[in-house]
Design a protein around this motif. Structure first.
Motif, PDB file in Angstrom:
ATOM      1  N   THR A  24      16.271  29.949  41.327  1.00 52.31           N
ATOM      2  CA  THR A  24      17.159  31.043  40.935  1.00 52.31           C
ATOM      3  C   THR A  24      18.479  30.864  41.675  1.00 52.31           C
ATOM      4  O   THR A  24      18.615  29.977  42.521  1.00 52.31           O
ATOM      5  CB  THR A  24      16.547  32.407  41.305  1.00 52.31           C
ATOM      6  N   GLU A  26      21.127  32.631  44.223  1.00 54.80           N
ATOM      7  CA  GLU A  26      21.293  33.684  45.220  1.00 54.80           C
ATOM      8  C   GLU A  26      22.608  34.427  44.994  1.00 54.80           C
ATOM      9  O   GLU A  26      23.492  33.959  44.264  1.00 54.80           O
ATOM     10  CB  GLU A  26      21.308  33.083  46.634  1.00 54.80           C
ATOM     11  N   ASN A  60      17.222  38.212  42.516  1.00 55.91           N
ATOM     12  CA  ASN A  60      18.060  37.131  41.984  1.00 55.91           C
ATOM     13  C   ASN A  60      18.101  37.158  40.461  1.00 55.91           C
ATOM     14  O   ASN A  60      19.169  36.996  39.854  1.00 55.91           O
ATOM     15  CB  ASN A  60      17.553  35.778  42.458  1.00 55.91           C
TER      16      ASN A  60
END
Length: 160
Positions: A24, A26, A60
């Protein structure tokens, strides 16, 4: 667009690889990858993972749902790009629940903090070595003996 046969091959390559690296983005734009146990792969190549609603991965995904999933085995490597959503379907959580999930999430599938992460696969690329290790070794030896490049891997990029 990928053909039904190409998607079926992707699903077949992916279904038995149980641990994936799910990436993912951040808040600061850095990538965050973590190992996740794949629970199911659908006929369209989409994937399910269990997570906790209050986890960093869910934060996220809420901010940027675009994710990457990398799966690998001894002779197959798959990279999937897609969009993740959090799923709160208790029936689906019960359907996918197993002892492995319970070890990480002992509160059970009905707990409000237990969620599914659904990755809607948008594109994928795979590298497959049909025939396994013996075929791979043979192809390496052949490449070395003939001076020709190694050709034992099937590589395919799919738009799903």
């Amino acid at each position: 667009m990928a053909t039904p046969d190409e998607i079926a091959k992707l699903v077949d390559l992916t279904k038995d690889i149980k641990i994936a690296m799910l990436t993912t983005v951040e808040e600061d734009g850095a990538f965050a990858a973590r190992p996740m146990a794949q629970q199911a792969v659908e006929a369209d190549g989409s994937l399910y993972f269990f997570t906790e609603r209050d986890s960093n991965i869910v934060r996220n995904v809420a901010a940027n749902p675009h994710v990457g999933v990398a799966l690998s085995s001894a002779d197959t490597w798959v990279s999937i790009s897609g969009t993740a959503t959090v799923v709160d379907d208790v029936a689906k959580k019960k359907q996918l629940w197993n002892a492995g999930v319970e070890a990480w999430l002992p509160q059970g599938p009905e707990d409000a903090n237990v969620a599914l992460l659904h990755v809607d696969s948008e594109s994928a690329e795979y590298w497959d070595t049909p025939g396994g290790r013996v075929a791979t070794i043979f192809s390496f030896v052949k490449a070395k003996a003939t001076g020709e490049p190694y050709e034992g891997t099937e590589v395919k990029k799919l738009d799903l």
